[in-house]
Every structure is written in C-alpha cells, then in structure tokens.
Design an enzyme around this catalytic site. Structure first.
Site, short mmCIF file in Angstrom:
data_model
loop_
_atom_site.label_atom_id
_atom_site.label_comp_id
_atom_site.label_asym_id
_atom_site.label_seq_id
_atom_site.Cartn_x
_atom_site.Cartn_y
_atom_site.Cartn_z
N LYS A 157 -0.72 -6.22 -8.02
CA LYS A 157 -0.98 -7.41 -7.19
C LYS A 157 -2.39 -7.97 -7.49
O LYS A 157 -2.58 -9.17 -7.63
CB LYS A 157 -0.82 -7.02 -5.72
N GLY A 179 -2.60 -1.40 -7.28
CA GLY A 179 -1.50 -2.35 -7.37
C GLY A 179 -1.72 -3.39 -8.45
O GLY A 179 -2.85 -3.86 -8.66
N VAL A 202 4.75 -5.47 -4.59
CA VAL A 202 5.78 -5.49 -3.54
C VAL A 202 5.71 -6.86 -2.86
O VAL A 202 4.62 -7.32 -2.49
CB VAL A 202 5.56 -4.35 -2.53
N HIS A 240 0.84 -1.21 0.00
CA HIS A 240 0.00 0.00 0.00
C HIS A 240 0.87 1.26 0.00
O HIS A 240 0.59 2.23 -0.70
CB HIS A 240 -0.87 0.05 1.25
P1 AMP Z 1 -6.38 -3.72 -0.51
O1 AMP Z 1 -6.24 -2.93 0.74
O2 AMP Z 1 -5.92 -5.13 -0.39
O3 AMP Z 1 -7.75 -3.57 -1.15
O4 AMP Z 1 -5.36 -3.07 -1.55
C1 AMP Z 1 -5.39 -1.69 -1.81
C2 AMP Z 1 -4.50 -1.41 -3.00
O5 AMP Z 1 -3.17 -1.81 -2.69
C3 AMP Z 1 -4.92 -2.19 -4.25
O6 AMP Z 1 -4.77 -1.34 -5.39
C4 AMP Z 1 -3.94 -3.33 -4.26
O7 AMP Z 1 -3.71 -3.85 -5.55
C5 AMP Z 1 -2.69 -2.67 -3.71
N1 AMP Z 1 -1.78 -3.68 -3.16
C6 AMP Z 1 -2.07 -4.62 -2.24
N2 AMP Z 1 -1.00 -5.42 -2.02
C7 AMP Z 1 -0.01 -4.96 -2.83
C8 AMP Z 1 1.34 -5.38 -3.09
N3 AMP Z 1 1.89 -6.41 -2.47
N4 AMP Z 1 2.05 -4.68 -4.00
C9 AMP Z 1 1.49 -3.62 -4.66
N5 AMP Z 1 0.24 -3.19 -4.46
C10 AMP Z 1 -0.52 -3.85 -3.56
#
Ligand code: AMP
Length: 283
Positions: free
Chosen positions: A149, A147, A176, A37
């Site tokens: 991801k 991300g 990441v 994040h």
């Molecule tokens: P989330 O809180 O899981 O909904 O993720 C919020 C944002 O962070 C989304 O755009 C995800 O794709 C991104 N994100 C989560 N994990 C990673 C990671 N390991 N590397 C890059 N971006 C990430």
C-alpha cells in the site's frame, strides 16, 4: 500476549525465544488497525515463530501542519485485535521512549526517498527510515513485514535495511482493499460518505492503467494521462501525482518494457490518500 512499552521490556520478552532459536517477525504500524494491518500480522504468524507488532504514531514522519495530533489512536482496541490474531508481543512505546531527550541521529534514505511522496512531504521518509531502523535495532527480527500500500515506503525500507546491514528480511504484502476498491487506510476514517465514494476514482484510474497495459499499451505517458484525466474529472479529489515508474528504482519510465508500478496520491477532503498497482510489461 504481552503489552510492553520500554526497549528493555521488548528485549526481555524476546530473550528466551531468541535463545531457543525461534524466528522473530516484526510488524510495524501506527495503530488504528484495519484488515490491511492484520494481513501483515497473519503473514508474520505464518512465516515466523514469534510475532511482535509495534504501534507507534511516529512524530518525526509528520511535517508541521500534517495530521499528527488528530491521527486516530485506539490502543486498547488494537491490542484486543492483535491478541485475537495470536500476536505474542505488542510494543507500544511513548514518544519519550523512542526519542529520549538528547536523541539526534536521523537516517537519510537517499535518492529513492526524494521523489513522489518524498517531494510532497519533505522529511517524511527520513522520519520513516529513522523509526524503522530503531524498531529493527530494538526487536532484531528475522523478518519484517510491510504493506505494498505504501509502495515507496516499502522500497525505501528495503534500501535502508540492506544498506545498514539490518539482518532482517523485508517482506512486502499485497494491498487489502474495501469492497469498492479503495485501499484500506487508517486515514479513510477522515472521509465523509461522499468523499469515500469520490476517493474510489483512485483505484478505478489505477485499474484502468493496469488493464490498458495488459491489453498492449506500452506508452507510459498515455497510461499516466489516462489516470490523470479520470482523477481530474472527479469532483472533490485534488490530484498530487499519477505516474508510471520502474517498480524497483521508482524512476519514471517512457516505455513499459519491464516490471512497473502505477502510483497515485491525492487529497480527498481531510485525507491525503495514496495507492498503487503493478503494471506488467509485455502486453
Ligand atoms: P500504518 O499504520 O499506516 O503506518 O501502516 C503500517 C503497515 O501496514 C505499513 O507497512 C503499511 O504499508 C501497511 N498497510 C497499511 N494499509 C494497508 C493495506 N490496505 N493493505 C496492506 N498493507 C497495508
């Protein structure tokens, strides 16, 4: 840094910078922040004048029986991390703010949301598309950061933002990873040490597929079979899918003759994990 809860507070916080012509970046999250994040936050701080991060565990993207209730929530620790990075505004709405009584409209993201995670989690991407559309309408950012991801999610959001004329540029940021290769995820904290180590097979399988393609393998079925074989051999990991798809349409390919992406999803203990890598064409 301002911590705000209501839509009106977001609009008030951004009125002046918008008037002054400063660019606004949005980083939507579900909180429980990690370095993945924070990499999006840093991209926004680099590329825009004012950074807004949202933290909202969105109930409409969880199916009944999924982990909505137990999803980690740590608002004060998240706010401290965001403040340390230099974020300007944190939007932490309640469910009632985002979905007040009487709210009914849903965004249907179309065929790109039907496969892969969309097939395994019916309704998930409509929930994502709806909440992201609302966040884009509330914040009206110049740029929004997501991300890689969540690769299918990124493609769904690119489609929805373009189709609904959001005016925001959607930027995808690299994955990441933990030192062992495991993609960082808020859900990794559901894993025991043994499960965390077993989950490492997902990235090893993806890396093997990417290396095989780089060495000249152009048969997508061979790459998928290689990934499935490695993952199936790992105790404690229940494979949902491992496929090679066109990097734009997410349709399965037969031959690696364009930019592709290998995607995997698996259940490891109490966590549903996803990961992906780029598959370059042309050996
Ligand atoms: P989330 O809180 O899981 O909904 O993720 C919020 C944002 O962070 C989304 O755009 C995800 O794709 C991104 N994100 C989560 N994990 C990673 C990671 N390991 N590397 C890059 N971006 C990430």
């Amino acid at each position: 840094m301002e911590r705000v809860v209501s839509v009106e507070e977001v609009r008030n916080a951004l009125a002046r910078p918008r008037l002054e012509g400063r660019t606004i970046g949005l980083v939507p999250t579900m909180g429980a922040l990690h370095e993945g994040h924070l990499s999006l936050v840093r991209a926004s701080l680099d590329q825009t004048d004012v950074t807004v991060a949202s933290a909202f565990v969105n109930p409409t993207q969880f199916a009944p029986g999924e982990d909505f209730e137990r999803y980690p929530r740590q608002p004060d620790a998240d706010a401290a991390a965001l403040e340390a990075e230099g974020v300007d505004v944190v939007f932490e709405p309640t469910v009632e703010v985002m979905y007040p009584a009487g709210s009914e409209t849903k965004v249907d993201p179309g065929p790109i949301a039907a496969k892969w995670c969309g097939a395994g989690r019916p309704g998930h991407f409509a929930g994502v598309a709806t909440v992201v559309t609302k966040l884009l309408n509330i914040v009206r950012p110049d740029v929004a950061f997501f991300g890689e991801k969540d690769y299918q999610q990124l493609k769904v959001i690119e489609r929805v933002a373009a189709d609904l004329d959001s005016g925001a540029r959607i930027v995808g940021c690299p994955i990441v990873r933990e030192p062992g290769g495991l993609a960082m995820s808020s859900r990794n904290r559901y894993l025991s040490e043994a499960e965390r180590s077993a989950a490492g097979v997902l990235y090893r399988a993806l890396a093997a597929a990417s290396e095989a393609a780089a060495s000249g393998e152009t048969d997508a079925a061979a790459l998928s079979a290689g990934m499935c074989g490695l993952i199936a051999a790992q105790a404690g990991v229940a494979l949902e899918y491992a496929v090679v798809v066109d990097a734009s349409t997410l349709e399965e390919v037969a031959v690696i003759d364009r930019a592709c992406r290998a995607l995997v999803a698996a259940q490891v203990g109490g966590a549903r994990l996803i990961d992906n890598v780029a598959i370059a064409s042309g050996g």
